[in-house]
Design a protein around this motif. Structure first.
Motif, mmCIF file in Angstrom:
data_model
loop_
_atom_site.group_PDB
_atom_site.id
_atom_site.type_symbol
_atom_site.label_atom_id
_atom_site.label_comp_id
_atom_site.label_asym_id
_atom_site.label_seq_id
_atom_site.Cartn_x
_atom_site.Cartn_y
_atom_site.Cartn_z
ATOM 1 N N ASP A 116 -4.670 2.886 9.951
ATOM 2 C CA ASP A 116 -3.635 2.696 10.964
ATOM 3 C C ASP A 116 -3.558 1.212 11.336
ATOM 4 O O ASP A 116 -4.591 0.548 11.475
ATOM 5 C CB ASP A 116 -3.964 3.524 12.205
ATOM 6 C CG ASP A 116 -2.864 3.438 13.247
ATOM 7 O OD1 ASP A 116 -2.959 2.569 14.140
ATOM 8 O OD2 ASP A 116 -1.906 4.227 13.162
ATOM 9 N N PRO A 117 -2.357 0.672 11.498
ATOM 10 C CA PRO A 117 -2.216 -0.753 11.825
ATOM 11 C C PRO A 117 -3.012 -1.200 13.049
ATOM 12 O O PRO A 117 -3.582 -2.298 13.054
ATOM 13 C CB PRO A 117 -0.708 -0.902 12.058
ATOM 14 C CG PRO A 117 -0.101 0.145 11.190
ATOM 15 C CD PRO A 117 -1.050 1.316 11.252
ATOM 16 N N SER A 118 -3.065 -0.362 14.086
ATOM 17 C CA SER A 118 -3.806 -0.744 15.288
ATOM 18 C C SER A 118 -5.305 -0.809 15.017
ATOM 19 O O SER A 118 -6.007 -1.692 15.527
ATOM 20 C CB SER A 118 -3.519 0.237 16.431
ATOM 21 O OG SER A 118 -3.923 1.554 16.087
ATOM 22 N N LYS A 119 -5.814 0.121 14.205
ATOM 23 C CA LYS A 119 -7.233 0.112 13.843
ATOM 24 C C LYS A 119 -7.567 -1.112 12.992
ATOM 25 O O LYS A 119 -8.627 -1.730 13.138
ATOM 26 C CB LYS A 119 -7.588 1.386 13.072
ATOM 27 C CG LYS A 119 -7.690 2.632 13.919
ATOM 28 C CD LYS A 119 -9.003 2.655 14.686
ATOM 29 C CE LYS A 119 -9.208 4.002 15.358
ATOM 30 N NZ LYS A 119 -10.472 4.034 16.132
ATOM 31 N N ILE A 120 -6.661 -1.449 12.090
ATOM 32 C CA ILE A 120 -6.875 -2.611 11.233
ATOM 33 C C ILE A 120 -6.902 -3.883 12.073
ATOM 34 O O ILE A 120 -7.780 -4.736 11.908
ATOM 35 C CB ILE A 120 -5.776 -2.693 10.158
ATOM 36 C CG1 ILE A 120 -5.897 -1.507 9.196
ATOM 37 C CG2 ILE A 120 -5.865 -4.008 9.383
ATOM 38 C CD1 ILE A 120 -4.706 -1.334 8.279
ATOM 39 N N VAL A 148 6.618 -3.374 8.011
ATOM 40 C CA VAL A 148 5.284 -3.395 7.404
ATOM 41 C C VAL A 148 4.404 -2.318 8.026
ATOM 42 O O VAL A 148 3.752 -1.537 7.316
ATOM 43 C CB VAL A 148 4.629 -4.781 7.569
ATOM 44 C CG1 VAL A 148 3.148 -4.725 7.181
ATOM 45 C CG2 VAL A 148 5.345 -5.812 6.717
ATOM 46 N N LYS A 149 4.386 -2.250 9.346
ATOM 47 C CA LYS A 149 3.529 -1.271 10.019
ATOM 48 C C LYS A 149 4.000 0.159 9.753
ATOM 49 O O LYS A 149 3.174 1.057 9.537
ATOM 50 C CB LYS A 149 3.489 -1.560 11.524
ATOM 51 C CG LYS A 149 2.742 -2.847 11.860
ATOM 52 C CD LYS A 149 2.400 -2.960 13.333
ATOM 53 C CE LYS A 149 3.599 -3.216 14.189
ATOM 54 N NZ LYS A 149 3.216 -3.508 15.602
ATOM 55 N N THR A 150 5.310 0.368 9.759
ATOM 56 C CA THR A 150 5.842 1.704 9.493
ATOM 57 C C THR A 150 5.553 2.140 8.065
ATOM 58 O O THR A 150 5.185 3.296 7.813
ATOM 59 C CB THR A 150 7.363 1.741 9.747
ATOM 60 O OG1 THR A 150 7.619 1.418 11.119
ATOM 61 C CG2 THR A 150 7.931 3.125 9.447
ATOM 62 N N THR A 151 5.706 1.220 7.122
ATOM 63 C CA THR A 151 5.428 1.536 5.720
ATOM 64 C C THR A 151 3.966 1.901 5.532
ATOM 65 O O THR A 151 3.633 2.877 4.845
ATOM 66 C CB THR A 151 5.788 0.341 4.813
ATOM 67 O OG1 THR A 151 7.168 0.012 4.987
ATOM 68 C CG2 THR A 151 5.530 0.676 3.347
ATOM 69 N N LEU A 152 3.082 1.136 6.148
ATOM 70 C CA LEU A 152 1.651 1.420 6.044
ATOM 71 C C LEU A 152 1.324 2.788 6.643
ATOM 72 O O LEU A 152 0.578 3.579 6.045
ATOM 73 C CB LEU A 152 0.850 0.329 6.748
ATOM 74 C CG LEU A 152 -0.672 0.471 6.719
ATOM 75 C CD1 LEU A 152 -1.186 0.547 5.288
ATOM 76 C CD2 LEU A 152 -1.326 -0.692 7.460
ATOM 77 N N LYS A 153 1.892 3.079 7.791
ATOM 78 C CA LYS A 153 1.660 4.382 8.426
ATOM 79 C C LYS A 153 2.169 5.519 7.550
ATOM 80 O O LYS A 153 1.518 6.563 7.423
ATOM 81 C CB LYS A 153 2.353 4.432 9.793
ATOM 82 C CG LYS A 153 1.677 3.620 10.879
ATOM 83 C CD LYS A 153 2.450 3.745 12.189
ATOM 84 C CE LYS A 153 1.800 2.953 13.302
ATOM 85 N NZ LYS A 153 2.563 3.058 14.576
ATOM 86 N N THR A 154 3.333 5.330 6.943
ATOM 87 C CA THR A 154 3.927 6.365 6.092
ATOM 88 C C THR A 154 3.056 6.642 4.873
ATOM 89 O O THR A 154 2.823 7.800 4.504
ATOM 90 C CB THR A 154 5.338 5.937 5.639
ATOM 91 O OG1 THR A 154 6.163 5.738 6.791
ATOM 92 C CG2 THR A 154 5.961 6.997 4.744
ATOM 93 N N ILE A 155 2.570 5.576 4.244
ATOM 94 C CA ILE A 155 1.704 5.734 3.068
ATOM 95 C C ILE A 155 0.416 6.455 3.443
ATOM 96 O O ILE A 155 -0.019 7.387 2.749
ATOM 97 C CB ILE A 155 1.384 4.361 2.445
ATOM 98 C CG1 ILE A 155 2.649 3.738 1.856
ATOM 99 C CG2 ILE A 155 0.307 4.497 1.364
ATOM 100 C CD1 ILE A 155 2.483 2.290 1.429
ATOM 101 N N CYS A 156 -0.192 6.037 4.545
ATOM 102 C CA CYS A 156 -1.463 6.642 4.957
ATOM 103 C C CYS A 156 -1.267 8.077 5.440
ATOM 104 O O CYS A 156 -2.142 8.931 5.248
ATOM 105 C CB CYS A 156 -2.128 5.790 6.034
ATOM 106 S SG CYS A 156 -2.706 4.190 5.397
ATOM 107 N N LEU A 191 -1.251 -3.438 -2.351
ATOM 108 C CA LEU A 191 -1.785 -4.610 -3.040
ATOM 109 C C LEU A 191 -1.333 -5.890 -2.347
ATOM 110 O O LEU A 191 -2.151 -6.779 -2.059
ATOM 111 C CB LEU A 191 -1.324 -4.619 -4.500
ATOM 112 C CG LEU A 191 -1.705 -5.861 -5.319
ATOM 113 C CD1 LEU A 191 -3.215 -6.023 -5.400
ATOM 114 C CD2 LEU A 191 -1.093 -5.780 -6.721
ATOM 115 N N LEU A 192 -0.051 -5.985 -2.051
ATOM 116 C CA LEU A 192 0.480 -7.171 -1.383
ATOM 117 C C LEU A 192 -0.114 -7.329 0.011
ATOM 118 O O LEU A 192 -0.522 -8.426 0.408
ATOM 119 C CB LEU A 192 2.006 -7.085 -1.298
ATOM 120 C CG LEU A 192 2.712 -8.213 -0.526
ATOM 121 C CD1 LEU A 192 2.412 -9.568 -1.148
ATOM 122 C CD2 LEU A 192 4.213 -7.962 -0.463
ATOM 123 N N CYS A 193 -0.183 -6.238 0.749
ATOM 124 C CA CYS A 193 -0.716 -6.285 2.112
ATOM 125 C C CYS A 193 -2.189 -6.696 2.100
ATOM 126 O O CYS A 193 -2.618 -7.542 2.887
ATOM 127 C CB CYS A 193 -0.545 -4.924 2.779
ATOM 128 S SG CYS A 193 -0.880 -4.921 4.556
#
Length: 202
Positions: A116-120, A148-156, A191-193
């Protein structure tokens, strides 16, 4: 930190190779089944590689602070350690003090999921004195912070559905569909992130 990034990149490259496996089996095997679990595994493996990268960066960065190679952050300074660890660090010469410290950090953070972005952002606060972390990361990725944050959340979130729910819709009992483009986009984004975060904190 270079070693952590190199290991992450190798893991992602291995995950990308699963696309070739998927292409091969779908073109050569004529059986009444789908091979889309290969694509699902790409998402699982890439999220795991990303999670491990953040753990490695945080742990290595904290050890660097401990031995005086980088400036401490407020979160690092406010972290508690046991009196037992303190006594060991004060009295020991073998193994090196930083080894004992690193082992303690590993044990303390191993149950934390950096997905999660907040945890990161919270984890990176141990080693990175940047107030607007995701704004900085997104800018370096040439992307919008919210995207970026929404994409990361969606993937996870998809990873968690695959791992914890067998990727099955609880109402229909049918697996959610997945296409090759979806898994490849997820892998490339992570990978990019990951590379961006590594560069910013190194």
């Amino acid at each position: 930190m270079y070693r952590a990034l190199s290991q992450f990149e190798r893991s992602i490259e291995e995950t990308k190779m699963l696309s070739d496996l998927y292409d091969y089996v779908t073109k050569t095997l004529t059986v009444p089944m789908t091979f889309k679990d290969i694509l699902r595994s790409q998402i699982v493996y890439s999220v795991s590689a990303f999670d491990k990268l953040i753990h490695d960066l945080v742990r290595i960065g904290m050890v660097q602070i401990f031995i005086g190679l980088r400036q401490p952050t407020q979160k690092y300074l406010s972290e508690n350690i046991s009196l037992d660890l303190y006594q060991k660090i004060v009295s020991t010469t073998i193994p090196p003090k930083e080894f004992l410290f690193e082992q303690e950090i590993f044990k303390k953070l191993k149950t934390v999921a950096y997905q999660d972005p907040s945890k990161i952002a919270d984890g990176l606060s141990y080693i990175w004195n940047e107030t607007h972390k995701w704004q900085k990361i997104a800018s370096a990725m040439s992307m919008n912070e919210d995207i970026v944050k929404t994409t990361l959340k969606t993937i996870c979130d998809r990873r968690n559905k695959i791992v914890h729910e067998s990727d099955v819709d609880p109402f229909s009992g049918v697996k959610y569909d997945i296409e090759k483009v979806e898994s490849e986009l997820a892998v490339n984004f992570l990978l990019l992130c990951g590379k961006t975060i590594s560069k910013l904190v190194s």
